[in-house]
Design an enzyme around this catalytic site. Structure first.
Site, PDB file in Angstrom:
ATOM      1  NE  ARG A 197     -47.923  79.600   3.288  1.00 23.46           N
ATOM      2  CZ  ARG A 197     -48.914  80.479   3.480  1.00 23.46           C
ATOM      3  NH1 ARG A 197     -49.974  80.119   4.185  1.00 23.46           N
ATOM      4  NH2 ARG A 197     -48.846  81.686   2.980  1.00 23.46           N
ATOM      5  CD1 TRP A 244     -46.905  87.842   6.220  1.00 24.13           C
ATOM      6  CD2 TRP A 244     -46.193  89.280   4.661  1.00 24.13           C
ATOM      7  NE1 TRP A 244     -48.015  88.523   5.745  1.00 24.13           N
ATOM      8  CE2 TRP A 244     -47.605  89.400   4.787  1.00 24.13           C
ATOM      9  CE3 TRP A 244     -45.529  90.083   3.737  1.00 24.13           C
ATOM     10  CZ2 TRP A 244     -48.347  90.301   4.014  1.00 24.13           C
ATOM     11  CZ3 TRP A 244     -46.274  90.978   2.984  1.00 24.13           C
ATOM     12  CH2 TRP A 244     -47.661  91.077   3.130  1.00 24.13           C
ATOM     13  CD  GLU A 274     -55.621  83.907   5.119  1.00 24.95           C
ATOM     14  OE1 GLU A 274     -54.583  84.619   5.161  1.00 24.95           O
ATOM     15  OE2 GLU A 274     -55.589  82.694   4.877  1.00 24.95           O
ATOM     16  CD  GLU A 324     -52.790  83.060   1.391  1.00 25.44           C
ATOM     17  OE1 GLU A 324     -53.210  84.111   1.892  1.00 25.44           O
ATOM     18  OE2 GLU A 324     -51.624  82.635   1.577  1.00 25.44           O
TER      19      GLU A 324
END
Length: 685
Positions: A126, A330, A322, A165
């Site tokens: 991404r 991760w 979030e 983000e």
């Protein structure tokens, strides 16, 4: 470059109950396109059961919304927007520009970022786009315009969510697009090459520029790149992302002027490329994503980041966009949260000003890179302890509705946080490569928490220091002349400044303030240092106040009669010389700490540093170090959040009433169970 828009009053997408009273926002990222149509109605039923009243939608949906360059598919989004509205759930609709679709990168590979070593960042994950790519900008804004036009008047729309983000994976791009944009940014900053050459100190290593086209980003070089070039590239990179945010925002404000706009920041460990204090005025309300990184200071860091987010938001309510219900995917080891941590983590953000508690994500993915990232509905489904905890938190969030809109009550102590100092103090070719700006700031905050002292974490720029009795500025490395004057006025007016090693050393161009360290702060602190004394790994020094220093020492010479030596080195190269000093000047004082003392040493030293201001804990002694206190104020009430930081019960004598949420008190007071939170509502005096 998109110019800043006229400032607007902060607006927050409050959900309201049936009687119209404000309530806190509760929800998650929702990705219905990952699931069959028959799951959607079950999702909405479970959202209502959990008390969810908002979801962020379409964040990574560009390829679904625009399958090819000339085709669009909004039918699925129309349907889920309608279903959510019928279920009483508002939508924070994303612009979906975070990840370009495969057709776009195949047709225009020139939008892909380039690393410092010249490698292309390929699709497959991404954020594979250049912030300065005009081709990407054109396609992204076309998508934003389509979305805004279609959903401008949709009754489910409560806010816009720009990108996602920004800069998480693409903050530093070294492509030719970036080089051209960097030169344009430098022209605006310096106007002339002579000014740039002076600011960059290009007389060193034969770096003098005679044409703007000679200037490049600090790509892989034979040795240390020019330090001011590095600093300016960091500033430029933050500004390039901010410019993209502005570009999307301007389309949204043109077509939906009454719908508030936000973008989720990432005030959390390891994210340092974006100057969020500078970005805050670009959105209608500040949003943040935060994930706990396990370690000895993990909950201190959560509190620190939430506190700093509040400081960035000007202590107005902000949106927790979030965080995680349990494990993430991760980290090297992804630990599940212990019972009670889900609620405690969430409510600690609320304590520091969040009027929204949202998670990534609603339903745990069955495929993809984040399939092991926890969600509100886990792989086990609704019949799970995790979902039951989500439902219970929803009830608590509902009970805390009266807190909505309340601002954080300022503390008497502030910890300054400065992005320029963070970036610059950790450059290469410095006295030590072991300096960790964020860790030093967090250590001070942890020590304050251990002593039960409320403190604000605030940006160094544009903060009114006079509202604080004590200002702690760890490693304030970059001190332009105006900031030095502001700190001097603060101290002379009665404030008490505390700063540390490697502070005041350089100006805004990363040039040394000559004449001895700590440079711009030398006269204010009343000390002079000729040479730094960084320590090797594993080396420590003892101080005569029973603390131990590491990382750094300074050979201090006291330069005035009004300087008190609070502690001396007992061992090491500077044994018997001053280690901690305090200069009384005007009606205040300025204290200098020349070594890294860690949380234990700072906890020992802090009471002496706070004493001139008369700052002590507001908590009962039995709770100091075990309970964090944060206060919000609004509508004639003070809301006291009492957060148990430990895995053991903590008594709070004297608390016998006014509990808005949390355990009920008894006749002798309240006992706060392990990892739990109590919220008191008291009339404001």
């Amino acid at each position: 470059m998109i110019p800043p828009a006229s400032p607007r009053p902060p607006r927050f997408p409050y959900a309201t109950g049936g009687d119209g009273s404000p309530r806190l926002v509760y929800g998650a990222d929702y990705n219905p396109e990952q699931w069959p149509r028959e799951v959607w109605e079950e999702d909405i039923r479970l959202m209502r059961e959990a008390g969810v009243n908002i979801v962020s939608l379409a964040i990574f949906s560009w390829a679904r919304l625009q399958p090819t360059a000339e085709t669009w598919d909004f039918a699925w989004l129309d349907e889920i927007m309608a279903l959510l509205h019928e279920g009483g759930i508002g939508v924070d609709l994303a612009t979906a520009t975070a990840s370009p679709p495969p057709w776009l990168t195949a047709a225009h590979p020139e939008i892909l970022p380039v690393t410092v070593t010249g490698e292309t960042v390929w699709p497959g994950a991404r954020q594979h786009w250049r912030p300065t790519s005009p081709v990407f900008r054109e396609h992204a804004l076309r998508l934003v315009r389509q979305l805004a036009t279609r959903y401008a008047r949709h009754p489910a729309l409560v806010a816009w969510h720009i990108n996602n983000e920004l800069g998480c994976h693409n903050v530093y791009d070294y492509s030719d697009d970036a080089a051209r944009a960097f030169r344009a940014w430098l022209r605006r900053r310096y106007s002339t090459l002579d000014a740039l050459n002076g600011a960059w100190g290009t007389a060193f290593w034969s770096q003098h520029y005679s044409d703007w086209d000679q200037i490049l980003p600090p790509r892989l070089a034979a040795s240390h790149p020019n330090p001011t070039q590095q600093l300016d590239f960091k500033r430029f990179s933050s500004d390039a992302l901010k410019d993209h945010l502005r570009a999307e925002r301007e389309v949204l404000r043109e077509l939906t002027p009454d719908t508030p706009v936000t973008s989720n920041f990432m005030v959390m460990p390891g994210i340092k490329g974006m100057d969020y204090a500078d970005w805050a005025s670009e959105v209608d309300f500040v949003s943040n994503d935060h994930y706990v990184v396990p370690g000895p200071q993990d909950r201190d860091e959560l509190s620190f980041s939430a506190n700093l987010t509040s400081g960035i938001a000007g202590h107005r309510p902000w949106f927790l966009m979030e965080h995680s219900t349990s494990a993430v995917n991760w980290q090297p080891v992804n630990r599940a949260k212990a019972p009670g941590e889900l609620a405690r983590d969430s409510l600690l953000h609320v304590a520091h000003g969040a009027d929204a508690v949202c998670f990534f994500q609603w339903r745990q993915s069955a495929a993809g890179a984040e399939k092991y990232h926890s969600a509100m509905v886990p792989h086990a489904g609704a019949d799970s302890d995790l979902f039951r905890s989500v439902v219970a938190l929803g009830r608590t969030i509902e009970a805390l509705g009266p807190v909505a809109g309340a601002e954080r009550e300022p503390a008497r102590v502030a910890v300054l946080f400065d992005w320029d100092s963070w970036w610059t103090s950790e450059h290469d070719s410095h006295p030590t490569s072991r300096l960790d700006y964020h860790r030093e700031a967090l250590d001070w905050y942890s020590a304050l928490l251990r002593l039960g002292i409320r403190a604000d974490v605030v940006p160094a720029q544009d903060t009114d220091l006079t509202t604080y009795d004590v200002v702690i500025a760890p490693v304030l490395h970059v001190v332009p002349q105006p900031l030095a004057k502001e700190l001097t006025r603060y101290v002379e007016g009665g404030g008490h400044l505390v700063t540390t090693y490697f502070s005041g050393v350089v100006d805004e161009n990363d040039h040394i303030w000559l004449g001895g360290y700590p440079g711009a702060l030398r006269e204010l602190l009343g000390v002079r240092i000729e040479e730094f004394g960084p320590l090797l790994d594993g080396d420590t020094v003892d101080l005569d106040n029973a603390t131990t220093g590491s990382l750094w020492t300074d050979r201090i010479t006291v330069s005035g009669p009004d300087v008190e030596v609070l502690a001396r080195y007992r061992t090491g190269a500077y044994a018997s010389r001053p280690a901690v000093t305090r200069h009384t000047t005007g009606r205040g004082s300025a204290t200098y700490i020349s070594t890294r003392l860690g949380v234990d040493g700072l906890s020992t030293l802090l009471p002496e540093l706070l004493a001139p201001a008369g700052v002590t804990s507001e908590l009962p002694e039995v709770a100091c170090g075990s309970v964090e206190l944060t206060v919000r104020r609004g509508d004639g009430y003070r809301y006291l959040f009492l957060v148990n930081r430990t895995d053991a019960p903590v008594p709070l004598p004297g608390v016998t009433r006014d509990v808005l949420a949390g355990p009920e008190p008894g006749g002798d007071g309240l006992v706060l169970p392990p990892r739990e939170v109590a919220v008191l509502r008291l009339p404001a005096s």
